[in-house]
Design an enzyme around this catalytic site. Structure first.
Site, PDB file in Angstrom:
ATOM      1  N   HIS A 157       0.793  -1.232   0.000  1.00  0.00           N
ATOM      2  CA  HIS A 157       0.000   0.000   0.000  1.00  0.00           C
ATOM      3  C   HIS A 157       0.824   1.280   0.000  1.00  0.00           C
ATOM      4  CE1 HIS A 157      -0.038  -0.071   4.729  1.00  0.00           C
ATOM      5  NE2 HIS A 157       1.152  -0.382   4.211  1.00  0.00           N
ATOM      6  N   HIS A 158       2.139   1.211   0.044  1.00  0.00           N
ATOM      7  CA  HIS A 158       2.945   2.428   0.114  1.00  0.00           C
ATOM      8  C   HIS A 158       3.384   2.954  -1.254  1.00  0.00           C
ATOM      9  CE1 HIS A 158       3.101   2.467   4.418  1.00  0.00           C
ATOM     10  NE2 HIS A 158       3.739   1.307   4.506  1.00  0.00           N
ATOM     11  N   ALA A 159       3.326   2.143  -2.287  1.00  0.00           N
ATOM     12  CA  ALA A 159       3.850   2.552  -3.596  1.00  0.00           C
ATOM     13  C   ALA A 159       3.049   3.726  -4.146  1.00  0.00           C
ATOM     14  CB  ALA A 159       3.805   1.380  -4.569  1.00  0.00           C
ATOM     15  N   HIS A 196       0.422   3.685   7.981  1.00  0.00           N
ATOM     16  CA  HIS A 196      -0.643   4.363   7.251  1.00  0.00           C
ATOM     17  C   HIS A 196      -0.609   3.960   5.781  1.00  0.00           C
ATOM     18  CE1 HIS A 196      -2.187   8.195   5.171  1.00  0.00           C
ATOM     19  NE2 HIS A 196      -3.237   7.552   5.656  1.00  0.00           N
ATOM     20  N   ASP A 198      -0.675   5.236   2.893  1.00  0.00           N
ATOM     21  CA  ASP A 198      -0.577   6.537   2.237  1.00  0.00           C
ATOM     22  C   ASP A 198      -0.673   6.443   0.722  1.00  0.00           C
ATOM     23  OD1 ASP A 198       1.793   5.101   2.249  1.00  0.00           O
ATOM     24  OD2 ASP A 198       3.058   6.882   2.193  1.00  0.00           O
TER      25      ASP A 198
END
Length: 661
Positions: A157-159, A196, A198
């Site tokens: 989920h950070h990419a 998070h 993000d």
């Protein structure tokens, strides 16, 4: 008790945590690619794709494969990745390797590739596997082929759009949501990772078609975003929900905030599809996490979302204590299947990972919970108020897009049947088969094809070096003086193995032809033929395979010159060719022979008819000269033979000289 919510019943028996919707039987599609565990970031890196393989091993050995459909999704292509990511960024990921990384110094800083996101072998292929499973799972939900799709290799989920971040390169979650938006007007994304989400929030920060909800640690912590006031902008205002938490949150306190927030979103936003990211770094004792959730407290979130009977895409995520992540994802797979699972782990090839308890459980620790009740109630009230400000969105009609792949699955089934005309159930059909609840035992076919034997404990000998030389090849490169006669390095063992043959050969050589046996002890002994003796050339014993009859030396060549050309360090000897017949086969001397006398001129050749009998006696037992040559070489190279026994005995061949090393 917080907000009137009772403590959670982690086994799903509590009705207070549900919205009153009865559980229904659901079709579960499970996506797994066996190659995903072959990739490794770098030595010592906390992200280990091998954890997915360990979780899959538990899932299979618990028998979950009987209750769900199993698929191996096609890896996402470069063009599918560019639905969200920029072309330049995807091309960089496709081209860069550890070997040519020095050629991309500028791009490393531009795309944030380096410490947290290293370049490793198979980087682009790994991203394709992760994204392909999430996109294919979303596509099956769109076609109503399943109710729940699972891809534990997803959840990165950070990419960002053109940047790697937090061990993530391609955001498979965003690609999966884009696929869901082709058929669904509103999609809800829920993130229970300790960090998070993000990358997903940033992708849909300005739209109201996707609501992102993240429960995460906020403060001096990666990635530093996810404040409660980050609620979205423009049409996406109030559609980004962030719940900042502190260290040490427990199962009960986590449920006290998760349940009311999700319940309010379900009633207010009314999503048509859900994407649930189940990052395992929120578990107690994680290598990079700071929460104190148990395995069952983590799985309760999955169970609660499942109770709303909405098409759900379940993904993996973080998690850096491999044994805890594998156990939790295996347990949550069983919860999605409504399948009871024993607390005692089945024996797998990774059984030793779970010592010392070998149980399906992750227990909380005694760390302090910094999330007091007052803080949680204040945050929950603020988040719920923001959700209510969104209102119920309008149910506008959207045109269902034409799906060019709607018939692909049927075509693949037909092709599979054509490829296996004589098989009742092919592997593809068995993977898609779901066991009926009224089946009490496996069929004969399942007993033969699907029953997996308990694997044995791994040993170091079970994993030989694939690049090792073939048997016998390495022996050719080893100096024979360091080994026995068979290259085993043990002369005694060789004597035991070949004892009978050697005894027979020694007996035959002693009884029939002692001079030949002494010739075996020399190194490549080469007789010099007499000059112009063409008629008896066949009587000459050529123990060296380098000379032929038509390549004999010139008659005028002396033995000294011939020996100087072949073995310059050994003095040649010459024998008296006029010895009586009874002295042609003397007994080999036990002491070193006297020093050789000066080399005379080559004597005249003796008529062949005078030597026929003697020469035949020497030649008759020699049927395979090449074997004798090999034995002579081994006898010379054997360090156990004294140098005195390697001297050559007199040779009864008139007109020929023997040189010895």
């Amino acid at each position: 008790m917080v907000n009137g919510v009772a403590p959670i019943d982690v086994d799903g028996a509590s009705v207070a945590l549900r919205n009153g919707t009865a559980n229904q039987k659901k079709t579960v599609a499970y996506f797994y690619d066996s190659d995903v565990g072959n990739y490794a970031y770098t030595a010592g890196h906390p992200m280990k794709p091998h954890r997915i393989r360990v979780a899959h091993s538990l899932i299979m050995n618990y028998g979950c494969y009987k209750k769900m459909e199993i698929y191996r999704a096609k890896p996402a292509t470069k063009y599918e990745m560019t639905q969200f990511h920029t072309d330049e960024y995807v091309e960089f990921l496709q081209k860069v390797t550890p070997d040519n990384i020095e050629n991309f110094q500028r791009e490393q800083g531009k795309y944030n590739v380096g410490d947290d996101c290293p370049v490793f072998d198979g980087l682009f292929e790994f991203c394709g596997i992760s994204a392909g499973g999430s996109m294919e799972g979303a596509a099956r939900l769109n076609r109503k082929k399943c109710d729940i799709a699972i891809n534990w290799a997803g959840g990165l989920h950070h990419a960002k759009k053109s940047e790697a971040s937090g061990f993530c390169y391609i955001n498979d979650i965003v690609l999966g949501i884009i696929e869901l938006l082709r058929y669904h007007q509103r999609v809800l994304y829920i993130d229970i990772d300790v960090h998070h989400g993000d990358g997903v929030e940033e992708a849909f920060y300005t739209t109201d078609r996707v609501m992102t909800v993240s429960f995460h640690k906020y403060g001096e912590y990666f990635p530093g975003t996810g404040e409660i006031r980050d609620i979205g902008i423009h049409q996406g205002k109030y559609h980004s929900v962030n719940f900042p938490l502190r260290d040490g949150i427990t199962d009960d306190t986590y449920a006290s905030i998760f349940v009311p927030v999700i319940k309010e979103i379900m009633s207010t936003y009314d999503p048509q599809a859900v994407v649930l990211q189940c990052g395992g770094d929120s578990l107690s004792g994680d290598r990079l996490g700071c929460f104190n959730l148990s395995m069952k407290g983590h799985a309760h979130c999955v169970d609660y979302v499942k109770s709303f009977n909405i098409p759900t895409l379940v993904l993996g995520g973080g998690g850096y204590t491999m044994r805890n992540v594998a156990r939790t994802w295996a347990y949550e797979t069983g919860r999605l299947l409504d399948m009871p699972m024993s607390t005692t782990l089945p024996f797998t090839e990774y059984y030793e990972y779970f010592c010392p308890d070998y149980e399906l459980d992750v227990r909380p620790s005694n760390m302090d919970n910094s999330n007091n009740q007052e803080y949680l109630e204040k945050m929950t009230k603020s988040v719920v108020e923001n959700i209510r400000l969104t209102g119920k969105p309008g149910h506008q009609q959207i045109a269902t897009p034409r799906d060019p792949h709607s018939d692909i699955e049927d075509e693949e089934d037909d092709e599979d049947a054509d490829r296996h005309p004589d098989v009742r159930n092919s592997e593809r059909a068995l993977d898609q088969r779901i066991q009926r609840d009224d089946e009490f035992e496996d069929s004969d076919e399942e007993m033969d094809d699907l029953r997996r034997p308990v694997p044995k404990r791994t040993r170091i000998t079970d994993f030989p070096n694939p690049h090792a030389a073939e048997p016998g090849i390495a022996d050719d490169d080893i100096d024979v003086t360091m080994t026995g006669a068979n290259g085993t390095g043990n002369d005694d063992a060789d004597d035991e193995i070949n004892g009978d043959n050697e005894d027979e050969e020694d007996a035959a050589s002693e009884s029939s032809n002692p001079p030949v046996a002494s010739a075996k002890a020399s190194s490549k002994a080469t007789p010099i033929p007499a000059p112009e003796a063409d008629d008896d050339s066949g009587d000459k014993m050529d123990l060296d395979d380098g000379l032929e009859d038509d390549e004999a030396p010139e008659p005028a060549e002396t033995p000294a010159s011939a020996s100087a050309s072949n073995q310059p360090t050994v003095a040649p000897t010459i024998e008296d060719t006029t010895a009586p017949a009874e002295q042609l086969h003397p007994t080999p001397p036990l002491s070193p022979p006297p020093a050789p006398h000066p080399v005379p001129a080559v004597p005249a050749a003796v008529p062949a008819e005078d030597l026929d009998e003697d020469v035949e006696m020497d030649i008759a037992p020699i049927e395979e000269p090449t074997v004798e040559i090999k034995e002579a070489e081994e006898a010379v190279k054997d360090p156990s033979v004294p140098p005195s026994e390697k001297k050559e005995s007199p040779k009864p061949d008139p007109g020929a000289e023997v040189k010895a090393e």
